[in-house]
Scaffold this active site. Sequence first.
Site, PDB file in Angstrom:
ATOM      1  N   PRO A   1       9.484  -4.473  -0.194  1.00  9.48           N
ATOM      2  CA  PRO A   1      10.342  -4.385   0.668  1.00  9.48           C
ATOM      3  C   PRO A   1      10.220  -4.266   2.071  1.00  9.48           C
ATOM      4  CG  PRO A   1      10.389  -2.546  -1.343  1.00  9.48           C
ATOM      5  CD  PRO A   1       9.367  -3.610  -1.298  1.00  9.48           C
ATOM      6  N   VAL A   2      11.058  -4.732   2.883  1.00  7.82           N
ATOM      7  CA  VAL A   2      10.963  -4.819   4.331  1.00  7.82           C
ATOM      8  C   VAL A   2      11.287  -3.469   5.046  1.00  7.82           C
ATOM      9  CG1 VAL A   2      11.577  -5.773   6.460  1.00  7.82           C
ATOM     10  CG2 VAL A   2      11.451  -7.359   4.313  1.00  7.82           C
TER      11      VAL A   2
ATOM     12  N   ALA B   1       9.558  -0.702   4.964  1.00  9.15           N
ATOM     13  CA  ALA B   1       9.560   0.313   3.782  1.00  9.15           C
ATOM     14  C   ALA B   1       8.644   1.558   3.983  1.00  9.15           C
ATOM     15  CB  ALA B   1       9.698  -0.289   2.324  1.00  9.15           C
ATOM     16  N   GLY B   2       7.598   1.248   4.750  1.00  9.45           N
ATOM     17  CA  GLY B   2       6.350   2.100   4.773  1.00  9.45           C
ATOM     18  C   GLY B   2       5.316   1.552   3.806  1.00  9.45           C
TER      19      GLY B   2
ATOM     20  N   ASP C   1      -2.654  -1.696  10.753  1.00  4.39           N
ATOM     21  CA  ASP C   1      -2.868  -1.559   9.168  1.00  4.39           C
ATOM     22  C   ASP C   1      -3.385  -2.834   8.861  1.00  4.39           C
ATOM     23  OD1 ASP C   1      -1.894   0.965   9.009  1.00  4.39           O
ATOM     24  OD2 ASP C   1       0.114   0.486   8.243  1.00  4.39           O
TER      25      ASP C   1
ATOM     26  N   GLY D   1       4.152  -4.289   4.354  1.00  4.64           N
ATOM     27  CA  GLY D   1       4.510  -5.632   3.897  1.00  4.64           C
ATOM     28  C   GLY D   1       3.976  -6.338   4.846  1.00  4.64           C
ATOM     29  N   GLY D   2       4.425  -6.472   6.108  1.00  4.48           N
ATOM     30  CA  GLY D   2       4.187  -7.166   7.106  1.00  4.48           C
ATOM     31  C   GLY D   2       2.816  -7.318   7.443  1.00  4.48           C
TER      32      GLY D   2
ATOM     33  N   LYS E   1       0.814  -1.056  -0.181  1.00  4.78           N
ATOM     34  CA  LYS E   1      -0.080   0.021  -0.048  1.00  4.78           C
ATOM     35  C   LYS E   1       0.978   1.194   0.021  1.00  4.78           C
ATOM     36  CE  LYS E   1       0.880   1.718   4.136  1.00  4.78           C
ATOM     37  NZ  LYS E   1       1.401   2.857   4.711  1.00  4.78           N
TER      38      LYS E   1
END
Length: 283
Positions: free
Chosen positions: A94-95, A97-98, A136, A101-102, A11
Amino acid sequence: MKKVVTKAFAKINLSLDVLGKLDNGYHEVQMVMQSVSVFDLVTVTKIKKGIELSTNLPYLPLDNNNLAYRAAEEFFKYTGITEGVIIDISKRIPVGAGLAGGSSNASAVLKAMNKLFGTGLSLKQLCSIGVNIGADVPYCILGGTRLAEGIGEKLSSLPKMPKCTIVLVKPAFSISTKSVYEKIDSCTDYSRPDTKNLIKGLKDANLETIISSMGNVLEEVSITEHPILSTVKEELMNLGAVHAQMSGSGPTIFGIFKTYDEARNAKKALWGKYKTVYICTPV
């Protein structure tokens, strides 16, 4: 059914405004979030007992320090199911990264397990599980274009973003979200997004109105500590982006391009200069 494979989309924040700090330590926010076509592939396989997690990145935690693992724990706790799962995540987002992802991985696990075990939980029920994992996660369960309020868990559907192409640029470092939010409390003067007008732009499908209303109050904190982020913004604009902005607490900067060809040329120019450069579209 023994296995479910699902996509976990990244996102970006079209807007991010911090309205204040709550008594519980969380911040009250108002954000317009947008799913984009960069995704991780999450495979969940049913086993007799336990939770096993694997990824293609050797440095990621494989226990309940990983949101995907915690999602499985919370799902079993909520449903009372005593079986187990193997979760495999092929990371592309990307980890740190804003780009959530998690949280997106956790949402994918919840949706996959709901299908795998035939529990028939509604999206509302999945979101109620998700908020215990991260603010999130409910958004990532629903995806698309949405207004997020409260701590990010109060979600309202918005019209889809007009057609455009987006280039994501992440330098070779990560930023602590917690640290950025702590520092925003001491900031008294920063540029805020016009969320109301941004929503109007989405309703009118007017990209110019959307762009003129966008903003991220966390940018000033992150850019002060990492001036290269300002350089990335300038580079994207010089390469033809109509707008460039940080997503979340950073460090990913995204540029919005009106045409695919312009975005492709920008990606080509930045490829190799920064750790990660992706081209994508709104989902």
